[in-house]
Each structure stands twice: as C-alpha cells, then as structure tokens.
Design an enzyme around this catalytic site. Structure first.
Site: not given
Length: 274
Positions: A151, A208, A241
C-alpha cells in the site's frame, strides 16, 4: 506462508482497518532471532522490528515497508515469514516522529496526521539508516539487498528502488503509481521509472478502486519505454486493494499465496537468495 492459531484481537493490528472475519496468519518466532530493535536516524531513535534465522549469518537482507497503518502485527508477521525463508528482514516504524498510527481511528485521520506530514526524502533517509544499522550487525554485509512494501509502502518501494543503488530486487504490493505531487512528495513512481536501479515486481488488484487499470497500463508502458524490461507488473483480475492483508476483509487467500511465491521467486531470480 504458515497458518497457525492467532488471536482475533484486532487491537494488535490497526484501529482504522475493518477487521476480517477469520484469524490472521501468525508465524512463530521459533528458530528465529526476532523482536524490536532501535535504529539511530536523523531526528531520533527509530523503532523497528527485526527477524532473522537464529543460525550464524550474514543473511541476505529484505527491508519491509509498512502499510499506511504503520508498523503493527501484520507487518511484523511478514518480517517473520521472510526470516523463515532465510532472510534478515526488518521493518522500521517510518511514522515514529508523529506517534502511533495503529491507534488512529480512521483513514482520513491517518492521511491528515501521518501521510501528508511525512516527507518522502525523510522516509528514504530512514530506510538508508536502517540499512546502515544492518551493516553494523552483519559486519558490513548487507548485500544482497531486497525491499518489499504494501500500500503506502508499495509506493515507497518503487521510490527506494530508484534511490538506493544497493537494491538488487524489489516487490511493490498495490502501491500508488501516479497522482498529485507536493513539496513533501515531489515525485510519484511513474516519474522515476527511468531511474530504477533494480528490477521491480509490482503486484496489483484488478478491482483496486484507488489504483485504476489505466494507471497500471501507463506504468507498464513507461517501463517498456525506459528500457526497464526486467521490471514487470502482475495484476490479479478479481483482487481488491490490500488482497495480501490477511487481517482485513480485502484478503484473498489464493492471490496472496500466489503473490508471496512470486516474491520469493523474484528475489531468488535476481540474486537476493539465502
């Protein structure tokens, strides 16, 4: 990755992250030298979590870069997973000057209180300080060196691969590739493609919503344009994600296992091997 009983106590992870419905993976420290360490860096002493085989080294090194949520149990577990593979892995607490982000209650607060106040240059310098600390522990033998991040840390992984010439291989998990810049974040990964000093494997989710498909496609085109053919991006079409984050609802076990094996193979292929 090794599944073992794990406490469902989400407080060990991150308050701002919605907890998953299953017990997160817990990797034992048996056979490892594992625990917190302190690293001298500009502006103070930085906490970090280190794990390595208990057998004599030196061991190949992997820097592990935290998520937006900071250094917490999931990142520490990743460090132990790498140590089980024969690496000295270490994750510094890169927000340490600002407090403990794991105790913050919302993503918006994290962005305002931590992300937007943490300069990229400071983060890169802190990773350099971590590498210097490892050098001292291993008699200056921090080669070969790999880096991986998740991330927020995935974005930093791209930037560090363009910054530190000692990196031999990097694996970036769903890190932002493009976007607005600022005085504290003057460049994005797409801006440093031509400066990459090591091959980067990007692992991304096709679902995502924060990193759209066209952003990934432009990055792939930029890698080809700049002759970075050794770098590549793999997209898991149905993954969201944070599909590797086993303590969150976004976790996708099959894709996470596949990504982990790709990480290990990537390090092996590019000389970061035990």
């Amino acid at each position: 990755m090794t599944q073992a009983p794990s406490s469902p106590d989400h407080a060990r992870f991150a308050r701002a992250a919605e907890p998953g419905t299953q017990a997160p993976i817990h990797t034992s420290s048996q056979g490892l030298l594992a625990g917190p360490v302190k690293i001298p860096t500009q502006g103070g002493t930085m906490p970090a979590y280190r794990a390595a085989p208990a057998t004599p080294g030196p061991h190949p090194v992997v820097l592990v870069v935290q998520e937006i949520f900071g250094l917490h149990e999931h990142i520490e577990d990743v460090v132990r997973r790498l140590a089980k593979q024969g690496y000295l892995a270490i994750a510094p607490a890169l927000y340490f000057r600002l407090g403990d982000p794991a105790q913050v209650g919302s993503i918006d607060e994290l962005m305002q209180q931590y992300v937007y106040k943490t300069p990229d240059a400071q983060v890169l310098a802190d990773l350099d300080a971590t590498l210097a600390w490892v050098d001292q522990q291993q008699s200056g033998s921090a080669n070969p060196l790999g880096i991986t991040g998740f991330c927020w840390g995935g974005r930093i992984t791209w930037l560090y691969a363009a910054h530190q010439p000692r990196v031999k291989a990097a694996v970036a998990w769903y890190g932002r590739l493009e976007g607005k810049t600022s005085p504290l974040a003057p460049r994005q990964p797409a801006d440093v493609v031509g400066e990459l000093k090591a091959p980067v494997l990007g692992l991304y989710g096709g679902q995502d919503t924060g990193i759209p498909a066209d952003s990934v496609e432009r990055m792939q085109a930029a890698l080809a344009q700049h002759g970075q053919g050794d770098s590549q991006i793999h997209v898991y079409p149905e993954a969201p994600h944070a599909f590797f984050a086993d303590y969150r609802p976004s976790y996708r076990a099959h894709d996470a296992r596949d990504g982990w094996q790709r990480l290990l193979d990537w390090f092996q292929r590019h000389g970061v091997r035990p």
